[in-house]
Scaffold this active site. Structure first.
Site, PDB file in Angstrom:
ATOM      1  N   HIS A  99      -3.335  -5.211   1.729  1.00 39.31           N
ATOM      2  CA  HIS A  99      -2.604  -5.509   2.976  1.00 39.31           C
ATOM      3  C   HIS A  99      -2.564  -7.015   3.264  1.00 39.31           C
ATOM      4  O   HIS A  99      -3.384  -7.507   4.043  1.00 39.31           O
ATOM      5  CB  HIS A  99      -3.301  -4.799   4.150  1.00 39.31           C
ATOM      6  CG  HIS A  99      -3.045  -3.336   4.186  1.00 39.31           C
ATOM      7  ND1 HIS A  99      -2.089  -2.749   4.990  1.00 39.31           N
ATOM      8  CD2 HIS A  99      -3.630  -2.327   3.501  1.00 39.31           C
ATOM      9  CE1 HIS A  99      -2.091  -1.451   4.804  1.00 39.31           C
ATOM     10  NE2 HIS A  99      -3.013  -1.164   3.908  1.00 39.31           N
ATOM     11  N   CYS A 107       0.819  -1.215   0.000  1.00 42.30           N
ATOM     12  CA  CYS A 107       0.000   0.000   0.000  1.00 42.30           C
ATOM     13  C   CYS A 107       0.857   1.272   0.000  1.00 42.30           C
ATOM     14  O   CYS A 107       1.412   1.613  -1.034  1.00 42.30           O
ATOM     15  CB  CYS A 107      -0.993  -0.050   1.152  1.00 42.30           C
ATOM     16  SG  CYS A 107      -2.441   0.942   0.798  1.00 42.30           S
ATOM     17  N   GLU A 165      -0.815  -8.639   5.145  1.00 45.22           N
ATOM     18  CA  GLU A 165      -0.468  -8.948   6.540  1.00 45.22           C
ATOM     19  C   GLU A 165      -1.695  -8.978   7.440  1.00 45.22           C
ATOM     20  O   GLU A 165      -1.616  -9.383   8.589  1.00 45.22           O
ATOM     21  CB  GLU A 165       0.575  -7.947   7.067  1.00 45.22           C
ATOM     22  CG  GLU A 165       0.058  -6.565   7.483  1.00 45.22           C
ATOM     23  CD  GLU A 165      -0.303  -5.657   6.312  1.00 45.22           C
ATOM     24  OE1 GLU A 165      -0.266  -6.101   5.141  1.00 45.22           O
ATOM     25  OE2 GLU A 165      -0.654  -4.483   6.573  1.00 45.22           O
TER      26      GLU A 165
HETATM   27  N1  GLN Z   1      -3.622   6.265   1.300  1.00 45.77           N
HETATM   28  C1  GLN Z   1      -2.333   6.016   1.856  1.00 45.77           C
HETATM   29  C2  GLN Z   1      -1.254   6.850   1.170  1.00 45.77           C
HETATM   30  O1  GLN Z   1      -1.538   7.532   0.253  1.00 45.77           O
HETATM   31  C3  GLN Z   1      -1.986   4.547   1.775  1.00 45.77           C
HETATM   32  C4  GLN Z   1      -2.937   3.746   2.625  1.00 45.77           C
HETATM   33  C5  GLN Z   1      -2.356   2.494   3.176  1.00 45.77           C
HETATM   34  O2  GLN Z   1      -1.145   2.291   3.219  1.00 45.77           O
HETATM   35  N2  GLN Z   1      -3.220   1.663   3.657  1.00 45.77           N
HETATM   36  O3  GLN Z   1      -0.139   6.816   1.547  1.00 45.77           O
END
Ligand code: GLN
Length: 191
Positions: A173, A79, A175
């Site tokens: 995610h 992410c 994890e």
């Molecule tokens: N929206 C977050 C960002 O732009 C990422 C979200 C996440 O890591 N769950 O960094």
């Protein structure tokens, strides 16, 4: 035993550590260059990519980490980690590692469905397709991938798990479920 560092500046650190240990490797939090030298692979967790980017600079890790990844350190970004690794962030001007040949659009699923859980199609190994329960939290969308990128999972026909040589990135995610398949795959990359 393999030692996997979890970049521990901000974000979802504990759960990665737990799943790495469960998969049979050692995990250590990484906040310093000295620690970075001790790892066989590194996870850049989800969180807030702008914050993690600023902290990478503040902790003098940005350049050292770029060099390590260029030299082949296996790295797994989830992410926000994916956003930091991407060469291009759409309409975004933020501090980043900018190493993987992909373009991402942040928070691209829109405010109504900021977070959701769904089945994605995973093809980690040649000629295999499996389902994987994936949790997306204010996830980015990968809008472009470079020629050398391998797509390892799809959701709504878009790549959500991509590998380019020693770099693995997920927009979700892995994890947050008990499913260790993707972390195990990363451990295989570490060798
Ligand atoms: N929206 C977050 C960002 O732009 C990422 C979200 C996440 O890591 N769950 O960094």
């Amino acid at each position: 035993m393999k030692t996997i560092g979890i970049l521990a500046l901000q974000g979802d650190i504990e759960k990665h550590a737990r799943i790495i240990e469960k998969a049979g490797a050692q995990s250590i939090p990484v906040k310093t260059k000295a620690r970075l030298e001790q790892v066989d692979g590194l996870i850049i967790p989800g969180g807030e990519s702008t914050t993690i980017g600023k902290l990478l600079v503040r902790f003098s890790l940005m350049e050292a980490l770029k060099v390590k990844i260029h030299n082949g350190l296996p790295v797994f970004g989830t992410c926000a980690g994916t956003i930091l690794l991407a060469k291009e962030i759409k309409a975004g001007n933020q501090v980043k590692l900018g190493i993987m040949n992909i373009t991402v659009s942040r928070n691209a699923y829109g405010p109504q469905i900021e977070s959701f859980e769904t089945d994605i199609i995973l093809s980690l190994y040649k000629d295999t397709t499996e389902q994987f329960r994936a949790v997306f939290i204010r996830a980015p969308i990968i809008t472009r991938i470079g020629k050398k990128c391998e797509v390892l999972a799809l959701f709504e026909n878009r790549p959500v798990l991509v590998r380019e040589k020693n770099i693995l990135t997920a927009t979700f995610h892995p994890e947050l479920t008990d499913d260790m398949r993707i972390h195990r795959y990363f451990l295989e990359m570490v060798g």
